[in-house]
Enzyme design. Structure first.
Site, PDB file in Angstrom:
ATOM      1  N   GLY A 156       0.103  12.962 -31.501  1.00 47.52           N
ATOM      2  CA  GLY A 156       0.960  11.786 -31.639  1.00 47.52           C
ATOM      3  C   GLY A 156       0.994  11.005 -30.348  1.00 47.52           C
ATOM      4  O   GLY A 156       0.038  11.022 -29.566  1.00 47.52           O
ATOM      5  N   SER A 157       2.106  10.342 -30.113  1.00 45.78           N
ATOM      6  CA  SER A 157       2.182   9.441 -28.965  1.00 45.78           C
ATOM      7  C   SER A 157       2.370  10.225 -27.657  1.00 45.78           C
ATOM      8  O   SER A 157       2.913  11.329 -27.650  1.00 45.78           O
ATOM      9  CB  SER A 157       3.346   8.474 -29.145  1.00 45.78           C
ATOM     10  OG  SER A 157       4.546   9.192 -29.222  1.00 45.78           O
ATOM     11  N   THR A 158       1.958   9.605 -26.568  1.00 46.45           N
ATOM     12  CA  THR A 158       2.086  10.250 -25.260  1.00 46.45           C
ATOM     13  C   THR A 158       3.559  10.466 -24.913  1.00 46.45           C
ATOM     14  O   THR A 158       3.924  11.512 -24.357  1.00 46.45           O
ATOM     15  CB  THR A 158       1.369   9.393 -24.194  1.00 46.45           C
ATOM     16  OG1 THR A 158      -0.020   9.348 -24.556  1.00 46.45           O
ATOM     17  CG2 THR A 158       1.498   9.982 -22.804  1.00 46.45           C
ATOM     18  N   GLY A 207       4.801  13.456 -26.748  1.00 46.81           N
ATOM     19  CA  GLY A 207       4.096  14.605 -26.176  1.00 46.81           C
ATOM     20  C   GLY A 207       4.776  15.075 -24.893  1.00 46.81           C
ATOM     21  O   GLY A 207       4.959  16.268 -24.661  1.00 46.81           O
ATOM     22  N   GLU A 212      -2.538  16.387 -28.310  1.00 43.84           N
ATOM     23  CA  GLU A 212      -3.579  15.394 -28.566  1.00 43.84           C
ATOM     24  C   GLU A 212      -2.851  14.064 -28.669  1.00 43.84           C
ATOM     25  O   GLU A 212      -2.178  13.801 -29.666  1.00 43.84           O
ATOM     26  CB  GLU A 212      -4.325  15.757 -29.864  1.00 43.84           C
ATOM     27  CG  GLU A 212      -5.708  15.168 -29.947  1.00 43.84           C
ATOM     28  CD  GLU A 212      -5.699  13.796 -30.555  1.00 43.84           C
ATOM     29  OE1 GLU A 212      -5.578  12.818 -29.775  1.00 43.84           O
ATOM     30  OE2 GLU A 212      -5.814  13.699 -31.779  1.00 43.84           O
ATOM     31  N   CYS A 251      -6.442   7.327 -32.618  1.00 42.83           N
ATOM     32  CA  CYS A 251      -6.144   7.621 -31.212  1.00 42.83           C
ATOM     33  C   CYS A 251      -7.339   7.323 -30.315  1.00 42.83           C
ATOM     34  O   CYS A 251      -7.183   6.929 -29.173  1.00 42.83           O
ATOM     35  CB  CYS A 251      -5.697   9.069 -31.055  1.00 42.83           C
ATOM     36  SG  CYS A 251      -6.772  10.233 -31.882  1.00 42.83           S
ATOM     37  N   GLU A 289      -1.765   1.202 -25.535  1.00 38.39           N
ATOM     38  CA  GLU A 289      -2.324   1.511 -26.849  1.00 38.39           C
ATOM     39  C   GLU A 289      -1.660   0.603 -27.895  1.00 38.39           C
ATOM     40  O   GLU A 289      -0.447   0.646 -28.072  1.00 38.39           O
ATOM     41  CB  GLU A 289      -2.032   2.986 -27.162  1.00 38.39           C
ATOM     42  CG  GLU A 289      -2.712   3.484 -28.405  1.00 38.39           C
ATOM     43  CD  GLU A 289      -2.495   4.981 -28.619  1.00 38.39           C
ATOM     44  OE1 GLU A 289      -1.414   5.488 -28.304  1.00 38.39           O
ATOM     45  OE2 GLU A 289      -3.435   5.629 -29.106  1.00 38.39           O
TER      46      GLU A 289
HETATM   47  P1  NDP Z   1       5.111   9.834 -32.645  1.00 40.35           P
HETATM   48  O1  NDP Z   1       4.514  10.503 -31.481  1.00 40.35           O
HETATM   49  O2  NDP Z   1       6.546   9.475 -32.605  1.00 40.35           O
HETATM   50  O3  NDP Z   1       4.907  10.753 -33.948  1.00 40.35           O
HETATM   51  C1  NDP Z   1       4.025  11.849 -34.074  1.00 40.35           C
HETATM   52  C2  NDP Z   1       4.727  13.005 -34.785  1.00 40.35           C
HETATM   53  O4  NDP Z   1       5.764  13.550 -33.960  1.00 40.35           O
HETATM   54  C3  NDP Z   1       5.421  12.601 -36.063  1.00 40.35           C
HETATM   55  O5  NDP Z   1       5.363  13.654 -36.992  1.00 40.35           O
HETATM   56  C4  NDP Z   1       6.843  12.375 -35.580  1.00 40.35           C
HETATM   57  O6  NDP Z   1       7.800  12.373 -36.581  1.00 40.35           O
HETATM   58  C5  NDP Z   1       7.010  13.520 -34.624  1.00 40.35           C
HETATM   59  N1  NDP Z   1       8.071  13.345 -33.652  1.00 40.35           N
HETATM   60  C6  NDP Z   1       8.711  12.207 -33.273  1.00 40.35           C
HETATM   61  N2  NDP Z   1       9.628  12.466 -32.315  1.00 40.35           N
HETATM   62  C7  NDP Z   1       9.553  13.795 -32.079  1.00 40.35           C
HETATM   63  C8  NDP Z   1      10.233  14.672 -31.177  1.00 40.35           C
HETATM   64  N3  NDP Z   1      11.145  14.228 -30.329  1.00 40.35           N
HETATM   65  N4  NDP Z   1       9.919  15.981 -31.184  1.00 40.35           N
HETATM   66  C9  NDP Z   1       8.969  16.459 -31.996  1.00 40.35           C
HETATM   67  N5  NDP Z   1       8.289  15.671 -32.894  1.00 40.35           N
HETATM   68  C10 NDP Z   1       8.574  14.355 -32.919  1.00 40.35           C
HETATM   69  O7  NDP Z   1       4.288   8.581 -32.994  1.00 40.35           O
HETATM   70  P2  NDP Z   1       4.847   7.267 -33.741  1.00 40.35           P
HETATM   71  O8  NDP Z   1       4.725   7.488 -35.154  1.00 40.35           O
HETATM   72  O9  NDP Z   1       6.195   6.854 -33.270  1.00 40.35           O
HETATM   73  O10 NDP Z   1       3.808   6.189 -33.223  1.00 40.35           O
HETATM   74  C11 NDP Z   1       4.053   5.518 -32.002  1.00 40.35           C
HETATM   75  C12 NDP Z   1       2.802   5.302 -31.238  1.00 40.35           C
HETATM   76  O11 NDP Z   1       2.198   6.558 -30.969  1.00 40.35           O
HETATM   77  C13 NDP Z   1       1.730   4.517 -31.944  1.00 40.35           C
HETATM   78  O12 NDP Z   1       1.878   3.162 -31.806  1.00 40.35           O
HETATM   79  C14 NDP Z   1       0.509   5.026 -31.256  1.00 40.35           C
HETATM   80  O13 NDP Z   1       0.329   4.307 -30.068  1.00 40.35           O
HETATM   81  C15 NDP Z   1       0.830   6.431 -30.922  1.00 40.35           C
HETATM   82  N6  NDP Z   1       0.251   7.400 -31.854  1.00 40.35           N
HETATM   83  C16 NDP Z   1      -0.841   8.099 -31.471  1.00 40.35           C
HETATM   84  C17 NDP Z   1      -1.421   8.982 -32.340  1.00 40.35           C
HETATM   85  C18 NDP Z   1      -2.612   9.766 -31.989  1.00 40.35           C
HETATM   86  O14 NDP Z   1      -3.327  10.207 -32.884  1.00 40.35           O
HETATM   87  N7  NDP Z   1      -2.860  10.030 -30.724  1.00 40.35           N
HETATM   88  C19 NDP Z   1      -0.926   9.181 -33.686  1.00 40.35           C
HETATM   89  C20 NDP Z   1       0.256   8.439 -33.982  1.00 40.35           C
HETATM   90  C21 NDP Z   1       0.812   7.580 -33.084  1.00 40.35           C
HETATM   91  P3  NDP Z   1       8.118  10.947 -37.271  1.00 40.35           P
HETATM   92  O15 NDP Z   1       6.948  10.625 -38.091  1.00 40.35           O
HETATM   93  O16 NDP Z   1       9.296  11.202 -38.061  1.00 40.35           O
HETATM   94  O17 NDP Z   1       8.371   9.967 -36.144  1.00 40.35           O
END
Ligand code: NDP
Length: 496
Positions: A243-245, A248, A265, A299, A396
């Site tokens: 997910g997002s940095t 992470g 990742e 990503c 990003e």
């Molecule tokens: P997030 O990092 O918020 O989401 C990724 C996952 O983590 C989702 O399942 C999310 O749940 C969950 N999550 C959110 N907050 C927490 C937390 N505090 N503790 C544990 N898990 C959590 O990404 P976003 O969906 O908000 O996207 C935002 C930005 O992130 C995008 O614009 C992009 O730049 C980047 N991104 C990068 C990705 C990659 O593959 N590297 C993938 C997705 C996003 P929930 O869905 O409920 O928020």
């Protein structure tokens, strides 16, 4: 036979080619998948998952609360010794079954993936679902050969893996996470993203059909709070997050001092570098695939296009010509190249960053196409006159937006490509093998593609450097984060 005059007046347009939804069997409402069955949430809620192309509900889905998370982790803990005690061959048989069942339900999975996430059916059908099956096949093959992945050392599973995946490749990311964890003898609790939980729940049905022992996998849809609750659980042995940095970093902070291994990742701002000796038409196809695949919700998207100055005009003009031919619209239409933006929030993020590009002085070109009345859409966009300091060159965007920068020398290309806090992927377009190897070796990126882009294979490791995270997924390297490796004791010839 048509006359010359008639021939020139023929308008070549695409007829609609919508994929039929007739055989999709969705329930009205899905529970949490805990201990082998779908259950009502104890302290969670129920939320409609929305189709971003129509804003209509796809299905109602239960979101897990902290008590639900605890129950899933307990079920995973209880199931883990039995799962680990199976022979690798037997665990492999379950994974093979899951892979075959994904193939059997491939069409349905692809349609639901496009409905729930907005991606074109061409991509979910040809990329997401086949690759998800391929990951289960790949790791099924590893299940009885684990010690061979670590130089013949003795290995043991870590225990219970907490896995959190994003919305851009929902089923595929679930497969990336689950397949190696299970092959290695771990049990898993998976949290899909808030906006795209449905294919993970279909995968839960597949796990039931494969008769996977209860508790080996639990699937808990939910929002960020569910993910945070999962990470806080005391009885987990591993966290894997994509997910997002920003999130992470929060997870890393939450795990500090707990001794729990972590794989991250995260995001990227990958450079796609076109040298003057590249096959330009081929490169243009690669640029399009690099940034417009999955609406740029990737990503490793090639969102920073670095072009050698001598060919910049040609590349930009050919790229723009190609962009004008991209078809945006109904994700379920087989002709669609660019589908819907995954959510209203993501659309707003893209719009804000694009506005910043204009404010900071870059030149914007957005394809003039009619956008559907409902749903979330953003037309393919190209920025030129971009300076490395502009936000659109540094942050990003995660949308169908490419920022073009130029360079004169190979050294300048490398310096610009590396001047980012990220380090996930890169592309190199050149007809000189020696140049490609030299540049690849100098790039700080986990994956470097040469004369292609966005190609994935279950046997290839994927992961980043710097703020793009650490740990690898895929291939032999993808097993390592799920295993304790005894540094001394080598196994006999046979693996567990
Ligand atoms: P997030 O990092 O918020 O989401 C990724 C996952 O983590 C989702 O399942 C999310 O749940 C969950 N999550 C959110 N907050 C927490 C937390 N505090 N503790 C544990 N898990 C959590 O990404 P976003 O969906 O908000 O996207 C935002 C930005 O992130 C995008 O614009 C992009 O730049 C980047 N991104 C990068 C990705 C990659 O593959 N590297 C993938 C997705 C996003 P929930 O869905 O409920 O928020």
């Amino acid at each position: 036979m048509a006359t010359q005059e008639q021939r020139t007046s023929i308008s070549w347009d695409y007829a609609p080619a919508p994929e039929s939804r007739e055989h999709v069997r969705l329930r009205d409402s899905y529970g949490l998948f805990i201990d082998g069955s779908f259950q009502d949430p104890v302290d969670g809620t129920r939320v409609a998952s929305v189709n971003p192309a129509t804003e209509e509900p796809v299905a109602e889905v239960a979101f897990a609360g902290p008590e639900d998370v605890r129950r899933a982790v307990q079920a995973a803990r209880a199931a883990q010794p039995g799962w680990a005690a199976l022979t690798g061959l037997d665990r492999g048989k379950y994974l093979f079954r899951v892979a075959r069942l994904i193939q059997e339900r491939a069409r349905e999975l692809a349609i639901v993936e496009s409905m729930d996430g907005g991606k074109p059916i061409r991509e979910s059908r040809d990329v997401d679902v086949p690759l998800a099956a391929a990951h289960f096949f790949h790791y099924a093959g590893w299940a009885d050969k684990l010690s061979f992945a670590v130089g013949g050392r003795r290995v043991e599973p870590l225990g219970v893996a907490a896995q959190i995946v994003p919305w851009n490749f929902p089923l595929l990311m679930a497969a990336w996470k689950l397949a190696p964890a299970l092959a290695a003898g771990n049990t898993a609790v998976l949290k899909p993203a808030e906006t795209t939980p449905v294919t993970a729940l279909l995968l839960a049905e597949i796990l039931q059909e494969a008769e996977l022992p209860p508790g080996v996998v639990s699937i808990l849809p939910g929002d960020g709070a569910t993910g945070a609750a999962l990470v806080r659980e005391p009885d987990i042995d591993k966290v894997a997050f994509t997910g997002s940095t920003g999130v992470g970093k929060d997870i890393q902070a939450a795990l500090a001092g707990r001794g729990i291994p972590l794989t991250l990742e995260l995001g990227g701002k990958s450079a796609n570098i076109v040298f003057e000796d590249a096959a330009i038409d081929q490169a243009v196809e690669g640029i399009v695939n690099g940034i417009f695949f999955n609406q740029g919700h990737v990503c490793c998207a090639g969102s920073r296009l670095l072009v050698q100055e001598s060919v910049a005009e040609t590349v930009v003009s050919k790229l723009w010509g190609r962009m004008e031919r991209l078809r945006l619209g109904d994700p379920l239409d087989k002709n669609t190249d660019v589908g819907a933006i995954n959510s209203r929030e993501q659309l707003h993020r893209i719009e804000a960053l694009v506005a910043s590009g204009e404010e900071e002085g870059a030149v914007r070109r957005t394809v003039a196409c009619s956008l559907p009345d409902r749903g979330f859409w953003f037309a393919p966009t190209l920025f030129t006159d971009v300076a490395p300091a502009h936000r659109i060159a540094a942050e990003e965007i995660f949308g169908p937006v490419v920022s073009v920068l130029t360079f004169r020398t190979q050294a300048e290309a490398i310096e610009k490509a590396n001047s980012t806090p990220y380090g996930l992927a890169a592309g190199i377009w050149t007809d000189k093998g020696s140049k490609a190897f030299e540049v690849a070796a100098a790039l700080q990126a986990g994956v470097v593609w040469q004369n292609t882009y966005n190609k994935f294979d279950p046997s290839a490791a994927f992961g980043g450097y710097k703020e793009s995270g650490f740990g690898r997924e895929g291939g032999m390297s993808g097993l390592r984060p799920y295993l304790h490796v005894n540094p001394r004791a080598a196994t006999a010839r046979s693996a567990p």
